[in-house]
Design an enzyme around this catalytic site. Structure first.
Site, mmCIF file in Angstrom:
data_model
loop_
_atom_site.group_PDB
_atom_site.id
_atom_site.type_symbol
_atom_site.label_atom_id
_atom_site.label_comp_id
_atom_site.label_asym_id
_atom_site.label_seq_id
_atom_site.Cartn_x
_atom_site.Cartn_y
_atom_site.Cartn_z
ATOM 1 C CB CYS A 61 -0.879 -0.033 1.249
ATOM 2 S SG CYS A 61 -1.611 1.543 1.706
ATOM 3 C CD GLU A 62 0.076 5.324 -4.053
ATOM 4 O OE1 GLU A 62 -0.566 6.369 -4.168
ATOM 5 O OE2 GLU A 62 0.694 4.798 -5.002
ATOM 6 C CG HIS A 63 -2.430 5.725 0.924
ATOM 7 N ND1 HIS A 63 -3.709 5.318 0.614
ATOM 8 C CD2 HIS A 63 -2.085 6.631 -0.024
ATOM 9 C CE1 HIS A 63 -4.119 5.951 -0.467
ATOM 10 N NE2 HIS A 63 -3.153 6.745 -0.882
ATOM 11 C CG HIS A 64 -0.905 3.168 5.819
ATOM 12 N ND1 HIS A 64 -2.069 3.064 5.074
ATOM 13 C CD2 HIS A 64 -1.132 4.129 6.739
ATOM 14 C CE1 HIS A 64 -2.959 3.924 5.537
ATOM 15 N NE2 HIS A 64 -2.424 4.584 6.536
ATOM 16 C CG HIS B 260 -5.944 -3.393 1.449
ATOM 17 N ND1 HIS B 260 -5.244 -2.548 0.637
ATOM 18 C CD2 HIS B 260 -6.809 -4.061 0.636
ATOM 19 C CE1 HIS B 260 -5.662 -2.677 -0.608
ATOM 20 N NE2 HIS B 260 -6.620 -3.591 -0.633
ATOM 21 C CB CYS C 94 -3.164 -0.055 5.725
ATOM 22 S SG CYS C 94 -4.217 -0.213 4.275
ATOM 23 C CD GLN D 157 -7.865 -4.547 -4.070
ATOM 24 O OE1 GLN D 157 -7.544 -4.541 -2.890
ATOM 25 N NE2 GLN D 157 -8.901 -5.232 -4.526
#
Length: 187
Positions: free
Chosen positions: A77-80, A147, A149, A119
């Site tokens: 996940c690019e956010h976390h 996920h 996250c 995703q």
């Protein structure tokens, strides 16, 4: 540009120090090197064009649906920068008998997954790649993933899955074809 292993090692050492750990502790001494090698592996897709796998093509008298189901997906996940993982299902309908090797579909999924990713984007990238490289009559991609996250932090809901789909060509314009594709994926 290639992955800078030394820079990753320095960053991991700084993170360990910042969370109050001793980077010189026996169990952590090689952790920065291990994390750097892991990042080199899990982000290898940044430095490739996964659609190039689809240059391998064959002519076959077949213009019916082809589905590769249950392709394992592991991405970050690019956010976390924590993993999400699950399965991808890719269906396509060839145009004029132009097909590719089944493993090439899995390689496209893997190549796009090995990047900091969402995703939703991953699903569309796979669909667009197959559609354009094979000049397919239609493409349907479904990805279902858990996920981390959402599992190990934040809302903490283990077992919840996210499903995304991307439809192109005849799968988008023909309800019967779309329904058949989704039904076969569900089996």
């Amino acid at each position: 540009m290639s992955i800078d292993l030394e820079k990753i090692e320095q960053a991991v050492t700084m993170i360990l120090d910042a969370i109050g750990e001793d980077p010189q502790r026996e169990g952590l001494l090689d952790t920065p090197k291990r994390v750097a090698r892991m990042y080199q592996e899990v982000f290898a897709g940044i430095h490739e064009d996964p659609s190039m796998h689809l240059k391998v093509q064959f002519s076959e008298d077949h213009e019916e649906m082809i589905i590769v189901k249950d392709i394992p997906v592991y991405s970050m996940c690019e956010h976390h920068l924590v993993p999400f993982y699950g399965k991808a299902h890719v269906a396509y309908i060839p145009r004029k008998g132009k097909i590719t090797g089944l493993s090439k579909i899995a390689r496209v999924v893997e190549g796009y997954a090995k990047r900091p990713q969402l995703q939703e984007r991953l699903t569309g990238q796979v669909a667009d790649s197959v559609m354009s490289m094979l000049n397919a009559r239609g493409v349907l991609v479904v990805i279902e993933a858990e996920h981390m996250c959402m599992t190990m932090r934040g809302v903490k809901k283990p077992g919840s899955r996210t499903l995304t789909s991307a439809v192109r060509g005849i799968f988008k314009t023909n309800e019967v074809t779309r329904a058949e594709g989704f039904a076969l994926i569900k089996q």
